[in-house]
Scaffold this motif. Structure first.
Motif, PDB file in Angstrom:
ATOM      1  N   VAL A 173       0.835  -1.213   0.000  1.00  0.00           N
ATOM      2  CA  VAL A 173       0.000   0.000   0.000  1.00  0.00           C
ATOM      3  C   VAL A 173       0.866   1.258   0.000  1.00  0.00           C
ATOM      4  O   VAL A 173       0.444   2.302  -0.504  1.00  0.00           O
ATOM      5  CB  VAL A 173      -1.008   0.035   1.175  1.00  0.00           C
ATOM      6  CG1 VAL A 173      -1.944  -1.162   1.114  1.00  0.00           C
ATOM      7  CG2 VAL A 173      -0.317   0.138   2.513  1.00  0.00           C
ATOM      8  N   SER A 181      -6.527  -3.029  -3.333  1.00  0.00           N
ATOM      9  CA  SER A 181      -7.641  -3.599  -2.576  1.00  0.00           C
ATOM     10  C   SER A 181      -7.116  -4.702  -1.667  1.00  0.00           C
ATOM     11  O   SER A 181      -6.304  -5.530  -2.090  1.00  0.00           O
ATOM     12  CB  SER A 181      -8.696  -4.176  -3.519  1.00  0.00           C
ATOM     13  OG  SER A 181      -9.397  -3.172  -4.204  1.00  0.00           O
ATOM     14  N   VAL A 195      -2.851  -3.387  10.285  1.00  0.00           N
ATOM     15  CA  VAL A 195      -3.408  -2.144  10.848  1.00  0.00           C
ATOM     16  C   VAL A 195      -2.607  -1.709  12.067  1.00  0.00           C
ATOM     17  O   VAL A 195      -2.283  -0.519  12.230  1.00  0.00           O
ATOM     18  CB  VAL A 195      -4.893  -2.334  11.207  1.00  0.00           C
ATOM     19  CG1 VAL A 195      -5.414  -1.161  12.042  1.00  0.00           C
ATOM     20  CG2 VAL A 195      -5.741  -2.504   9.948  1.00  0.00           C
ATOM     21  N   ALA A 202      -4.202   1.296   6.608  1.00  0.00           N
ATOM     22  CA  ALA A 202      -5.593   1.262   6.161  1.00  0.00           C
ATOM     23  C   ALA A 202      -5.911   2.441   5.253  1.00  0.00           C
ATOM     24  O   ALA A 202      -6.543   2.281   4.198  1.00  0.00           O
ATOM     25  CB  ALA A 202      -6.531   1.242   7.366  1.00  0.00           C
ATOM     26  N   SER A 203      -5.475   3.636   5.625  1.00  0.00           N
ATOM     27  CA  SER A 203      -5.814   4.826   4.840  1.00  0.00           C
ATOM     28  C   SER A 203      -5.126   4.831   3.479  1.00  0.00           C
ATOM     29  O   SER A 203      -5.614   5.465   2.535  1.00  0.00           O
ATOM     30  CB  SER A 203      -5.450   6.097   5.613  1.00  0.00           C
ATOM     31  OG  SER A 203      -4.059   6.163   5.843  1.00  0.00           O
ATOM     32  N   ALA A 205      -4.643   2.076   1.638  1.00  0.00           N
ATOM     33  CA  ALA A 205      -5.244   1.058   0.782  1.00  0.00           C
ATOM     34  C   ALA A 205      -6.361   1.678  -0.055  1.00  0.00           C
ATOM     35  O   ALA A 205      -6.873   2.761   0.252  1.00  0.00           O
ATOM     36  CB  ALA A 205      -5.780  -0.092   1.623  1.00  0.00           C
ATOM     37  N   ASP A 207      -9.310  -0.109  -0.639  1.00  0.00           N
ATOM     38  CA  ASP A 207     -10.498  -0.512   0.107  1.00  0.00           C
ATOM     39  C   ASP A 207     -10.253  -1.866   0.755  1.00  0.00           C
ATOM     40  O   ASP A 207      -9.222  -2.507   0.533  1.00  0.00           O
ATOM     41  CB  ASP A 207     -11.744  -0.568  -0.808  1.00  0.00           C
ATOM     42  CG  ASP A 207     -11.534  -1.379  -2.079  1.00  0.00           C
ATOM     43  OD1 ASP A 207     -10.504  -2.072  -2.203  1.00  0.00           O
ATOM     44  OD2 ASP A 207     -12.411  -1.327  -2.971  1.00  0.00           O
ATOM     45  N   LEU A 208     -11.194  -2.267   1.579  1.00  0.00           N
ATOM     46  CA  LEU A 208     -11.202  -3.586   2.206  1.00  0.00           C
ATOM     47  C   LEU A 208     -12.505  -4.258   1.817  1.00  0.00           C
ATOM     48  O   LEU A 208     -13.581  -3.681   2.000  1.00  0.00           O
ATOM     49  CB  LEU A 208     -11.095  -3.471   3.728  1.00  0.00           C
ATOM     50  CG  LEU A 208     -11.299  -4.769   4.526  1.00  0.00           C
ATOM     51  CD1 LEU A 208     -10.176  -5.765   4.263  1.00  0.00           C
ATOM     52  CD2 LEU A 208     -11.400  -4.467   6.034  1.00  0.00           C
ATOM     53  N   PHE A 252      -9.928   2.470   6.517  1.00  0.00           N
ATOM     54  CA  PHE A 252      -9.907   2.214   5.085  1.00  0.00           C
ATOM     55  C   PHE A 252     -10.814   3.226   4.392  1.00  0.00           C
ATOM     56  O   PHE A 252     -11.872   3.589   4.939  1.00  0.00           O
ATOM     57  CB  PHE A 252     -10.393   0.792   4.780  1.00  0.00           C
ATOM     58  CG  PHE A 252      -9.468  -0.296   5.217  1.00  0.00           C
ATOM     59  CD1 PHE A 252      -8.419  -0.706   4.397  1.00  0.00           C
ATOM     60  CD2 PHE A 252      -9.629  -0.925   6.445  1.00  0.00           C
ATOM     61  CE1 PHE A 252      -7.550  -1.718   4.799  1.00  0.00           C
ATOM     62  CE2 PHE A 252      -8.776  -1.926   6.855  1.00  0.00           C
ATOM     63  CZ  PHE A 252      -7.723  -2.324   6.024  1.00  0.00           C
ATOM     64  N   ILE A 255     -15.031   0.167   3.150  1.00  0.00           N
ATOM     65  CA  ILE A 255     -15.122  -1.244   3.535  1.00  0.00           C
ATOM     66  C   ILE A 255     -16.419  -1.793   2.968  1.00  0.00           C
ATOM     67  O   ILE A 255     -17.493  -1.232   3.208  1.00  0.00           O
ATOM     68  CB  ILE A 255     -15.088  -1.434   5.063  1.00  0.00           C
ATOM     69  CG1 ILE A 255     -13.755  -0.962   5.642  1.00  0.00           C
ATOM     70  CG2 ILE A 255     -15.332  -2.898   5.418  1.00  0.00           C
ATOM     71  CD1 ILE A 255     -13.657  -1.078   7.164  1.00  0.00           C
TER      72      ILE A 255
END
Length: 377
Positions: A173, A181, A195, A202-203, A205, A207-208, A252, A255
């Motif tokens: 990432v 993703s 995380v 997370a930020s 990426a 998305d999750l 993220f 999500i």
């Protein structure tokens, strides 16, 4: 041979740029969609990454986790299924073998108080008879490998042990911010570790997307058949509830929850036969080993990652994971509207319905015309 972390696979067109008079390939495009796919891989578990590749998503790597069986067995299934279709250029990174807190003994003690689950995954009591018949291992020594379970063939290669799954996620990432993703269709342990390892993970990426997170299905568990109860049990989250909470409250950008909707679309013998009408190693393995009594769980989440417009009914809700060991809902989710939500949780995209025909068409095309490493160069 697996490519090193610093040299991810290149899919699609390469845009040249000139350095020192020589044309050099550009390794990334701002609009390129990458994915890291984390799952409890098994003999017929390859469909999600075939769907991703078929949708022009570059799969940077597969990660293994403990959910239906132990992580070391899962990692070898990933290697084996990639080998089956000449996709060994995609690396497999071993994830965490143990959940953050949960153990088979702890899980079984919870069941004594709150009732048994029809499917207990890796935490089911060890059964050497079933293993001899070709079932993946449960409980007992998590590092043992049951070769009889590899209907796809025991792998010649091994996972890439140069780094952990969580560290690989963090590295990627940062390398491709806003483009990767994170797909999870097993336990969320690796995602939670990433995380906690890096506050930016997370930020950064894209998305999750997860398979799991059922809502309001308790009555179906109580009044239907054991199979119907099985379809409503949230084992992916329950194997590691604490990790599930960490991952699903992280920042993220988006999500997507493929929970209830993952029970919507089922395969059939007619579908399996149609897939096999274009013979190749993957269509044969799918035809012979995909359990037609279960819906397209992981495949639904993968297809939503590739094409979010497959969702025909969805909403935004605030979501929390019950991490109280004394609760009968331990490892399950609870949803809120914004005005009533407690602190520390966030909005997620909860999908209720997908276009079933388009989903099946994506799955069929991915199986009949699978990408290989020759296509990904």
């Amino acid at each position: 041979m697996h490519l090193p972390v610093s040299l991810p696979l290149l899919c699609g067109s390469l845009l040249p740029f000139v350095t020192g008079g020589l044309a050099m390939p550009k390794t990334s495009r701002a609009d390129k969609h990458y994915a890291i796919m984390d799952n409890d891989w098994y003999t017929a578990g390859f469909v999600p990454y075939l769907v991703a590749l078929d949708g022009d998503v570059e799969v940077l790597g597969l990660a293994s986790d403990t959910a239906n069986t132990w992580q070391p067995q899962v990692a070898l299934h990933a290697v084996a299924t990639l080998e089956a279709g000449n996709l060994s250029c995609i690396p497999v990174y071993p994830g965490a073998t143990w959940p953050l807190i949960n153990t088979p003994e702890r899980f079984q003690a919870w069941e004594t108080v709150h009732g048994k689950l029809p499917w207990e995954g890796a935490f089911a009591p060890e059964n050497k008879t079933l293993e001899a018949e070709g079932n993946d291992p449960t409980s007992g020594n998590p590092n043992r490998i049951v070769k009889a379970a590899f209907k796809e063939g025991f792998p010649k290669g091994k996972p890439n042990n140069s780094t952990s799954a969580a560290n690989f996620m963090v590295e990627m990432v940062h390398k491709y911010p806003g483009q990767v993703s994170i797909y999870s269709a097993g336990a969320l342990t690796n995602v939670a570790l990433a995380v906690r390892m890096d506050p930016q993970f997370a930020s950064l990426a894209k998305d999750l997307i997860i398979m799991g997170g059922y809502v309001d299905l308790n009555m179906l568990q109580a009044t239907g058949s054991i199979l119907l109860a099985d379809l409503q049990s949230d084992i992916n989250l329950m194997i590691d509830p604490e990790a599930s909470k960490i991952a699903l409250t992280a920042d993220f950008p988006n999500i997507t929850i493929a929970g209830n909707v993952a029970n919507q679309v089922f395969p059939s013998q007619e579908f399996a036969d149609e897939v096999l009408s274009v013979p190749n190693p993957y269509s044969k393995l799918f035809h012979d080993y995909y359990d037609l009594s279960f819906p397209f769980w992981d495949e639904t989440a993968a297809a939503l990652m590739v094409d979010p417009t497959l969702a025909t009914n969805q909403t935004s809700v605030y979501l929390d994971v019950d991490t109280s060991y004394g609760s009968p809902n331990y490892g399950n989710i609870h949803v809120y509207q914004k005005a009533l939500a407690p602190g520390g949780i966030r909005a997620v995209n909860f999908v209720f319905q997908v276009d079933a025909d388009k989903l099946k068409q994506r799955i069929k095309h991915a199986l009949q015309y699978p990408k290989s490493c020759a296509d990904l160069k």
